[in-house]
Design a protein around this motif. Sequence first.
Motif, PDB file in Angstrom:
ATOM      1  N   LEU A 179       0.826  -1.208   0.000  1.00  0.00           N
ATOM      2  CA  LEU A 179       0.000   0.000   0.000  1.00  0.00           C
ATOM      3  C   LEU A 179       0.861   1.259   0.000  1.00  0.00           C
ATOM      4  O   LEU A 179       0.520   2.259  -0.646  1.00  0.00           O
ATOM      5  N   ILE A 180       1.984   1.222   0.722  1.00  0.00           N
ATOM      6  CA  ILE A 180       2.882   2.381   0.745  1.00  0.00           C
ATOM      7  C   ILE A 180       3.431   2.651  -0.650  1.00  0.00           C
ATOM      8  O   ILE A 180       3.410   3.790  -1.146  1.00  0.00           O
ATOM      9  N   ILE A 181       3.930   1.612  -1.301  1.00  0.00           N
ATOM     10  CA  ILE A 181       4.503   1.790  -2.639  1.00  0.00           C
ATOM     11  C   ILE A 181       3.436   2.269  -3.621  1.00  0.00           C
ATOM     12  O   ILE A 181       3.659   3.195  -4.407  1.00  0.00           O
ATOM     13  N   ALA A 182       2.255   1.631  -3.581  1.00  0.00           N
ATOM     14  CA  ALA A 182       1.177   2.037  -4.488  1.00  0.00           C
ATOM     15  C   ALA A 182       0.759   3.478  -4.239  1.00  0.00           C
ATOM     16  O   ALA A 182       0.406   4.211  -5.179  1.00  0.00           O
ATOM     17  N   SER A 183       0.799   3.904  -2.970  1.00  0.00           N
ATOM     18  CA  SER A 183       0.424   5.283  -2.644  1.00  0.00           C
ATOM     19  C   SER A 183       1.452   6.271  -3.175  1.00  0.00           C
ATOM     20  O   SER A 183       1.099   7.313  -3.755  1.00  0.00           O
ATOM     21  N   VAL A 184       2.715   5.977  -2.978  1.00  0.00           N
ATOM     22  CA  VAL A 184       3.764   6.869  -3.457  1.00  0.00           C
ATOM     23  C   VAL A 184       3.739   6.969  -4.985  1.00  0.00           C
ATOM     24  O   VAL A 184       3.904   8.056  -5.555  1.00  0.00           O
ATOM     25  N   LYS A 185       3.490   5.865  -5.655  1.00  0.00           N
ATOM     26  CA  LYS A 185       3.461   5.859  -7.127  1.00  0.00           C
ATOM     27  C   LYS A 185       2.134   6.364  -7.691  1.00  0.00           C
ATOM     28  O   LYS A 185       1.993   6.496  -8.900  1.00  0.00           O
ATOM     29  N   ARG A 186       1.151   6.655  -6.844  1.00  0.00           N
ATOM     30  CA  ARG A 186      -0.185   7.118  -7.261  1.00  0.00           C
ATOM     31  C   ARG A 186      -0.857   6.090  -8.184  1.00  0.00           C
ATOM     32  O   ARG A 186      -1.479   6.440  -9.192  1.00  0.00           O
ATOM     33  N   ILE A 187      -0.745   4.819  -7.817  1.00  0.00           N
ATOM     34  CA  ILE A 187      -1.268   3.752  -8.668  1.00  0.00           C
ATOM     35  C   ILE A 187      -2.762   3.911  -8.910  1.00  0.00           C
ATOM     36  O   ILE A 187      -3.244   3.804 -10.055  1.00  0.00           O
ATOM     37  N   TRP A 188      -3.529   4.166  -7.836  1.00  0.00           N
ATOM     38  CA  TRP A 188      -4.986   4.227  -8.011  1.00  0.00           C
ATOM     39  C   TRP A 188      -5.404   5.455  -8.817  1.00  0.00           C
ATOM     40  O   TRP A 188      -6.278   5.376  -9.673  1.00  0.00           O
ATOM     41  N   GLN A 189      -4.756   6.577  -8.596  1.00  0.00           N
ATOM     42  CA  GLN A 189      -5.095   7.787  -9.330  1.00  0.00           C
ATOM     43  C   GLN A 189      -4.745   7.642 -10.818  1.00  0.00           C
ATOM     44  O   GLN A 189      -5.526   8.028 -11.692  1.00  0.00           O
ATOM     45  N   CYS A 190      -3.572   7.056 -11.086  1.00  0.00           N
ATOM     46  CA  CYS A 190      -3.180   6.849 -12.487  1.00  0.00           C
ATOM     47  C   CYS A 190      -4.123   5.871 -13.179  1.00  0.00           C
ATOM     48  O   CYS A 190      -4.449   6.029 -14.361  1.00  0.00           O
ATOM     49  N   ASN A 191      -4.579   4.870 -12.437  1.00  0.00           N
ATOM     50  CA  ASN A 191      -5.539   3.921 -13.004  1.00  0.00           C
ATOM     51  C   ASN A 191      -6.840   4.627 -13.390  1.00  0.00           C
ATOM     52  O   ASN A 191      -7.406   4.385 -14.465  1.00  0.00           O
ATOM     53  N   GLN A 192      -7.334   5.512 -12.513  1.00  0.00           N
ATOM     54  CA  GLN A 192      -8.559   6.253 -12.831  1.00  0.00           C
ATOM     55  C   GLN A 192      -8.370   7.127 -14.073  1.00  0.00           C
ATOM     56  O   GLN A 192      -9.256   7.211 -14.934  1.00  0.00           O
ATOM     57  N   ILE A 193      -7.216   7.771 -14.164  1.00  0.00           N
ATOM     58  CA  ILE A 193      -6.949   8.650 -15.308  1.00  0.00           C
ATOM     59  C   ILE A 193      -6.926   7.849 -16.612  1.00  0.00           C
ATOM     60  O   ILE A 193      -7.558   8.237 -17.606  1.00  0.00           O
ATOM     61  N   THR A 194      -6.216   6.726 -16.617  1.00  0.00           N
ATOM     62  CA  THR A 194      -6.121   5.949 -17.856  1.00  0.00           C
ATOM     63  C   THR A 194      -7.461   5.323 -18.234  1.00  0.00           C
ATOM     64  O   THR A 194      -7.780   5.191 -19.413  1.00  0.00           O
ATOM     65  N   HIS A 195      -8.271   4.958 -17.244  1.00  0.00           N
ATOM     66  CA  HIS A 195      -9.587   4.391 -17.541  1.00  0.00           C
ATOM     67  C   HIS A 195     -10.536   5.432 -18.119  1.00  0.00           C
ATOM     68  O   HIS A 195     -11.550   5.066 -18.717  1.00  0.00           O
ATOM     69  N   HIS A 196     -10.203   6.692 -17.929  1.00  0.00           N
ATOM     70  CA  HIS A 196     -11.018   7.757 -18.501  1.00  0.00           C
ATOM     71  C   HIS A 196     -10.353   8.386 -19.724  1.00  0.00           C
ATOM     72  O   HIS A 196     -10.685   9.511 -20.107  1.00  0.00           O
ATOM     73  N   GLY A 197      -9.428   7.644 -20.314  1.00  0.00           N
ATOM     74  CA  GLY A 197      -8.843   8.085 -21.586  1.00  0.00           C
ATOM     75  C   GLY A 197      -7.549   8.853 -21.480  1.00  0.00           C
ATOM     76  O   GLY A 197      -6.956   9.209 -22.506  1.00  0.00           O
ATOM     77  N   GLY A 198      -7.084   9.136 -20.279  1.00  0.00           N
ATOM     78  CA  GLY A 198      -5.848   9.901 -20.116  1.00  0.00           C
ATOM     79  C   GLY A 198      -4.609   9.038 -20.156  1.00  0.00           C
ATOM     80  O   GLY A 198      -4.667   7.800 -20.215  1.00  0.00           O
ATOM     81  N   TRP A 199      -3.458   9.694 -20.093  1.00  0.00           N
ATOM     82  CA  TRP A 199      -2.181   8.968 -20.097  1.00  0.00           C
ATOM     83  C   TRP A 199      -1.112   9.892 -19.528  1.00  0.00           C
ATOM     84  O   TRP A 199      -0.356  10.523 -20.243  1.00  0.00           O
ATOM     85  N   THR A 200      -1.069   9.992 -18.175  1.00  0.00           N
ATOM     86  CA  THR A 200      -0.148  10.907 -17.541  1.00  0.00           C
ATOM     87  C   THR A 200       0.129  10.462 -16.116  1.00  0.00           C
ATOM     88  O   THR A 200      -0.716   9.825 -15.477  1.00  0.00           O
ATOM     89  N   ALA A 201       1.330  10.760 -15.648  1.00  0.00           N
ATOM     90  CA  ALA A 201       1.698  10.485 -14.264  1.00  0.00           C
ATOM     91  C   ALA A 201       1.384  11.669 -13.358  1.00  0.00           C
ATOM     92  O   ALA A 201       1.650  11.621 -12.158  1.00  0.00           O
ATOM     93  N   GLN A 202       0.815  12.731 -13.929  1.00  0.00           N
ATOM     94  CA  GLN A 202       0.412  13.897 -13.145  1.00  0.00           C
ATOM     95  C   GLN A 202      -1.047  13.706 -12.728  1.00  0.00           C
ATOM     96  O   GLN A 202      -1.929  13.621 -13.577  1.00  0.00           O
ATOM     97  N   THR A 203      -1.295  13.619 -11.429  1.00  0.00           N
ATOM     98  CA  THR A 203      -2.645  13.367 -10.930  1.00  0.00           C
ATOM     99  C   THR A 203      -3.106  14.545 -10.080  1.00  0.00           C
ATOM    100  O   THR A 203      -2.298  15.369  -9.655  1.00  0.00           O
ATOM    101  N   PRO A 204      -4.406  14.649  -9.817  1.00  0.00           N
ATOM    102  CA  PRO A 204      -4.890  15.726  -8.949  1.00  0.00           C
ATOM    103  C   PRO A 204      -4.272  15.697  -7.546  1.00  0.00           C
ATOM    104  O   PRO A 204      -4.237  16.726  -6.870  1.00  0.00           O
ATOM    105  N   MET A 205      -3.789  14.526  -7.105  1.00  0.00           N
ATOM    106  CA  MET A 205      -3.162  14.408  -5.792  1.00  0.00           C
ATOM    107  C   MET A 205      -1.668  14.723  -5.847  1.00  0.00           C
ATOM    108  O   MET A 205      -0.998  14.720  -4.811  1.00  0.00           O
ATOM    109  N   GLY A 206      -1.147  14.962  -7.040  1.00  0.00           N
ATOM    110  CA  GLY A 206       0.281  15.185  -7.212  1.00  0.00           C
ATOM    111  C   GLY A 206       0.864  14.153  -8.162  1.00  0.00           C
ATOM    112  O   GLY A 206       0.192  13.186  -8.544  1.00  0.00           O
TER     113      GLY A 206
END
Length: 352
Positions: A139-166
């Motif tokens: 969970l720590i690693i996934a949080s630091v890498k913003r895994i869940w936020q990046c997953n939401q972005i890509t599922h909505h057509g995006g492709w970026t490591a920049q998320t609303p959480m950072g």
Amino acid sequence: MGGLAQPRFPISLTVEAITMAKPIAAVTISTGVARRVMSPAAWDLLSRLAEVRVNPHDRSLTEDELAGLLSDADVCLSGWGGGRLTAAVLDRAPKLRMVGYAAGSVKPVVTDAMWERGIRITSAAPAIALDVAETTLALIIASVKRIWQCNQITHHGGWTAQTPMGPSREMNGSTIGIVGAGHVGRRVMELLNMFSAKVLLFDPYFTDAQAAQYQATKVELPELMSQSDVVSLHAPITDETHHMINASMLRLMKDGATLINTARGWLVDEAALAAEVQTGRIFACIDVTDPEPPAPDSPLRKLDNVVLTPHIAGCVTNCTRLGELAVEEIRRFLSGEPLLFEVTREMLSICA
């Protein structure tokens, strides 16, 4: 994993010949729990150590049934749902001297009556800690890498490591705050030593020197909350820890920081957490709640910036390390050897 050794408990699963009359061991856990925690090797060793009597039901025993099962037992293997050792039960179990507890916190089982009779008890919390710590690290690693936020972005057509959480980040250079240095907290810190992360620790019972042994810096809770990119909770249930993570503490967290709770819901004011998370400012990974399960209309069930799991950080299906450790403790007791993980009356106020 980077050469880090997996802790191994000195479980022999062998037994020397016992010269005394064969003692009686009562297994008070249900048949369903026994299937989860007892391996064939554990059953085999226990049956060679003692005459084994078991709970025949796939449910917890009533107080009267528990007293009956323990009536002539010398030792007991207990665990989840194994029954509370009340004075009424122990009055009918005059020979009972030791309990090997095949689970974590012994608080659901122990009573003043047990201590007054000199009955000893051990815990398998160190075995559970291995699974909880591994889940926490994930969970720590996934949080630091913003895994869940990046997953939401890509599922909505995006492709970026920049998320609303950072942005997605690395463990290298991140600051991880550990609240509580019990079995799990210590193991998490050991795992974090594989990375070039800064580790902060809050635990009033740990010294600066002890923290340094885990390459951590001991700080007060407000500093930890304000400086950490990820805060991971591992404190026990005590009067002092109830809602220790409250509104004021949550407000101290950095924008984009993550709160992880794989300990107990008791630690967190969930109304305050829901309010803070709803601002969109922080993220949370919650494996434990108070109550469990959370209410069907709990905000934690609906928020995109909350990962909510059903108390799965510890072992779920393969829990045989717990039974093996409990049987090893029973072997040690019957052989007159030192116990590995005994819990004393004095320890209850500060342990899980």
